[in-house]
Write a protein that holds these residues in place. Sequence first.
Motif, PDB file in Angstrom:
ATOM      1  N   VAL A   1       0.833  -1.197   0.000  1.00 35.66           N
ATOM      2  CA  VAL A   1       0.000   0.000   0.000  1.00 35.66           C
ATOM      3  C   VAL A   1       0.870   1.250   0.000  1.00 35.66           C
ATOM      4  CG1 VAL A   1      -1.865  -1.181   1.207  1.00 35.66           C
ATOM      5  CG2 VAL A   1      -0.210   0.138   2.535  1.00 35.66           C
ATOM      6  N   VAL A   2       0.343   2.287  -0.646  1.00 32.28           N
ATOM      7  CA  VAL A   2       0.956   3.616  -0.613  1.00 32.28           C
ATOM      8  C   VAL A   2       0.060   4.486   0.249  1.00 32.28           C
ATOM      9  CG1 VAL A   2       1.753   5.594  -1.951  1.00 32.28           C
ATOM     10  CG2 VAL A   2       1.857   3.294  -2.944  1.00 32.28           C
ATOM     11  N   VAL A   3       0.585   4.971   1.360  1.00 27.63           N
ATOM     12  CA  VAL A   3      -0.244   5.670   2.340  1.00 27.63           C
ATOM     13  C   VAL A   3       0.543   6.839   2.919  1.00 27.63           C
ATOM     14  CG1 VAL A   3       0.477   4.085   4.194  1.00 27.63           C
ATOM     15  CG2 VAL A   3      -1.686   5.342   4.400  1.00 27.63           C
ATOM     16  N   ARG A   4      -0.129   7.951   3.091  1.00 26.08           N
ATOM     17  CA  ARG A   4       0.555   9.129   3.645  1.00 26.08           C
ATOM     18  C   ARG A   4       0.982   8.892   5.091  1.00 26.08           C
ATOM     19  NH1 ARG A   4       0.006  13.952   0.778  1.00 26.08           N
ATOM     20  NH2 ARG A   4      -1.465  13.901  -0.974  1.00 26.08           N
ATOM     21  N   ASP A   5       0.126   8.221   5.861  1.00 28.67           N
ATOM     22  CA  ASP A   5       0.386   8.014   7.291  1.00 28.67           C
ATOM     23  C   ASP A   5       0.038   6.572   7.635  1.00 28.67           C
ATOM     24  OD1 ASP A   5       0.575   8.013  10.025  1.00 28.67           O
ATOM     25  OD2 ASP A   5      -0.913   9.575  10.376  1.00 28.67           O
ATOM     26  N   ALA A   6       1.049   5.737   7.803  1.00 31.19           N
ATOM     27  CA  ALA A   6       0.804   4.312   8.042  1.00 31.19           C
ATOM     28  C   ALA A   6       0.057   4.055   9.344  1.00 31.19           C
ATOM     29  CB  ALA A   6       2.137   3.558   8.050  1.00 31.19           C
ATOM     30  N   SER A   7       0.092   4.997  10.288  1.00 29.56           N
ATOM     31  CA  SER A   7      -0.611   4.785  11.558  1.00 29.56           C
ATOM     32  C   SER A   7      -2.128   4.768  11.373  1.00 29.56           C
ATOM     33  CB  SER A   7      -0.230   5.874  12.564  1.00 29.56           C
ATOM     34  OG  SER A   7      -0.719   7.149  12.155  1.00 29.56           O
ATOM     35  N   ARG A   8      -2.607   5.271  10.227  1.00 27.59           N
ATOM     36  CA  ARG A   8      -4.044   5.266   9.975  1.00 27.59           C
ATOM     37  C   ARG A   8      -4.554   3.910   9.482  1.00 27.59           C
ATOM     38  NH1 ARG A   8      -5.792   9.532   6.003  1.00 27.59           N
ATOM     39  NH2 ARG A   8      -7.844   8.791   6.701  1.00 27.59           N
ATOM     40  N   LEU A   9      -3.655   3.013   9.127  1.00 29.56           N
ATOM     41  CA  LEU A   9      -4.075   1.675   8.734  1.00 29.56           C
ATOM     42  C   LEU A   9      -4.566   0.894   9.946  1.00 29.56           C
ATOM     43  CD1 LEU A   9      -1.052   0.770   6.442  1.00 29.56           C
ATOM     44  CD2 LEU A   9      -3.406   1.130   5.653  1.00 29.56           C
ATOM     45  N   GLU A  10      -5.573   0.051   9.747  1.00 30.62           N
ATOM     46  CA  GLU A  10      -6.005  -0.833  10.814  1.00 30.62           C
ATOM     47  C   GLU A  10      -4.856  -1.753  11.186  1.00 30.62           C
ATOM     48  OE1 GLU A  10      -9.394  -2.972   9.438  1.00 30.62           O
ATOM     49  OE2 GLU A  10     -10.538  -1.162   8.944  1.00 30.62           O
ATOM     50  N   ASP A  11      -4.762  -2.084  12.478  1.00 35.26           N
ATOM     51  CA  ASP A  11      -3.654  -2.926  12.944  1.00 35.26           C
ATOM     52  C   ASP A  11      -3.595  -4.240  12.180  1.00 35.26           C
ATOM     53  OD1 ASP A  11      -2.951  -0.992  14.755  1.00 35.26           O
ATOM     54  OD2 ASP A  11      -3.966  -1.947  16.459  1.00 35.26           O
ATOM     55  N   ALA A  12      -4.759  -4.870  11.981  1.00 38.30           N
ATOM     56  CA  ALA A  12      -4.797  -6.170  11.317  1.00 38.30           C
ATOM     57  C   ALA A  12      -4.344  -6.071   9.868  1.00 38.30           C
ATOM     58  CB  ALA A  12      -6.208  -6.749  11.382  1.00 38.30           C
ATOM     59  N   VAL A  13      -4.552  -4.894   9.259  1.00 40.48           N
ATOM     60  CA  VAL A  13      -4.099  -4.675   7.886  1.00 40.48           C
ATOM     61  C   VAL A  13      -2.609  -4.387   7.861  1.00 40.48           C
ATOM     62  CG1 VAL A  13      -4.257  -3.093   5.919  1.00 40.48           C
ATOM     63  CG2 VAL A  13      -6.337  -3.935   7.022  1.00 40.48           C
ATOM     64  N   ARG A  14      -2.155  -3.522   8.752  1.00 37.75           N
ATOM     65  CA  ARG A  14      -0.749  -3.121   8.759  1.00 37.75           C
ATOM     66  C   ARG A  14       0.178  -4.323   8.928  1.00 37.75           C
ATOM     67  NH1 ARG A  14      -0.628  -0.514  13.164  1.00 37.75           N
ATOM     68  NH2 ARG A  14      -1.764   1.287  12.372  1.00 37.75           N
ATOM     69  N   GLU A  15      -0.284  -5.316   9.680  1.00 38.51           N
ATOM     70  CA  GLU A  15       0.539  -6.498   9.928  1.00 38.51           C
ATOM     71  C   GLU A  15       0.690  -7.382   8.697  1.00 38.51           C
ATOM     72  OE1 GLU A  15      -1.600  -8.325  13.064  1.00 38.51           O
ATOM     73  OE2 GLU A  15      -0.986  -6.864  14.596  1.00 38.51           O
ATOM     74  N   ARG A  16      -0.197  -7.204   7.710  1.00 37.19           N
ATOM     75  CA  ARG A  16      -0.224  -8.141   6.579  1.00 37.19           C
ATOM     76  C   ARG A  16       0.172  -7.516   5.241  1.00 37.19           C
ATOM     77  NH1 ARG A  16      -5.618 -11.346   6.120  1.00 37.19           N
ATOM     78  NH2 ARG A  16      -4.304 -12.413   4.568  1.00 37.19           N
ATOM     79  N   VAL A  17       0.413  -6.236   5.207  1.00 35.48           N
ATOM     80  CA  VAL A  17       0.754  -5.579   3.938  1.00 35.48           C
ATOM     81  C   VAL A  17       2.151  -4.988   4.014  1.00 35.48           C
ATOM     82  CG1 VAL A  17      -1.666  -5.018   3.481  1.00 35.48           C
ATOM     83  CG2 VAL A  17      -0.194  -3.314   4.595  1.00 35.48           C
ATOM     84  N   GLU A  18       2.753  -4.805   2.848  1.00 37.27           N
ATOM     85  CA  GLU A  18       3.950  -3.979   2.756  1.00 37.27           C
ATOM     86  C   GLU A  18       3.501  -2.525   2.676  1.00 37.27           C
ATOM     87  OE1 GLU A  18       6.717  -5.003  -0.291  1.00 37.27           O
ATOM     88  OE2 GLU A  18       6.446  -7.166  -0.008  1.00 37.27           O
TER      89      GLU A  18
END
Length: 294
Positions: free
Chosen positions: A28-45
Motif C-alpha cells: 500500500v501507498v499511504v501518507r500516514d501508516a498509523s491510519r491503517l487498521e492494525d490487522a491490515v498493517r501487519e499483513r501488507v507492505e
Amino acid sequence: MIVVTTPTGQIGSRLVRQLLDQDKEVRVVVRDASRLEDAVRERVETVEGSHDDPAVLDKALPGAEALFWLVPPNPQAPSAEEHYLSFARAGAAAIARHDVGHVVGVSSAGHGWPTPAGVLSAAFAMDSELGRSGAAYRALSMPFYIENFLGQLGAICGQGAFYLTCAGDLPLASIATRDIAGTAADLLTDLSWTGQENLPVFGPDRLTPDGMAEVISQELGRPVTYRRMSMDDYASLLRSRGASDQAVKDTTEAFAAQDLGIYDADWAIAKPTSTDFRTWCREVLKPAADAWAS
C-alpha cells in the motif's frame, strides 16, 4: 504483488480487506501508516508518502503486477484538472518505468461528454494520461456515490431533508463504494483482461431523489424530504465554506453536467452491481443516523 493507493479511504480500505481475504500479496501507498487498521498493517507492505511523488512510486511499484489508482480529493488545489494530472503524469511515467502490466483507476461515467464538466472532466484527463503508460487499463466509470448522503447526515437527522441540485422527479444514477471496491478486486485478482477500456459501474436502482427520500424515510422511520438547491445557492454554500472560485467552478460544472445527463449513455449499458439503495440505507445510513442521534 498488487499495489493499492489510498488504502485508508472508503474504497481503498474495503479493497485491501478483500484482497487480503483472498491471500493476495498487497503493498500500500499511504501518507500516514498509523491510519491503517492494525490487522491490515501487519499483513501488507507499506510505502509511506503520496503517489504523486515519483520517488514514492519508485519504492512502491517494483515487482508489481497490478496497481489500483485513485486520486485523493484536494479542495485547495489550483484546479481539479491540474490536481488529477499531477498524479496521473507521475503515475503513468512510473507505471511505464516499472513495467506494471495492469492498472485499475477510479474515474467518472460520461467519457466523451462534449462540454466542460469540472471534476468529471479532470477524471477523464487522468484516464487519458494513464492510458499512455502502455499498461492494460480499466477506468471504473462511476456516477453519484451513495455515500455522499453521509455528508448530509446532520440535515437528514436534524432537518428531515437532504439537498442536491438535480430535479427531484428524474432518476439519479448512483453507486455504493462497496461495489466499486468489489469490482476493482475482481479485476485485480484476474489479470486475464487486456487493452484499455472504460468500465461503467452503476447500482441497480433507477430512483429519483424524491424516490430516495421515500426509501430513507421508510428505513429511518421518520419523514425525510428532498429539497432541490439552485446552482447559485450551491455555489454560495461552497464559497461560505472557503472554496476558491476555481473549486466552485469545478464542482458546479460537474453537477450541472450530472443534471444534463452526463451519466445516461453509460447507465444504459452498465451491468448493475449488487447493492441497492434500500439495502445501503438499512446497513449504512441507519446505523450512522442512530449514532448521530445518540
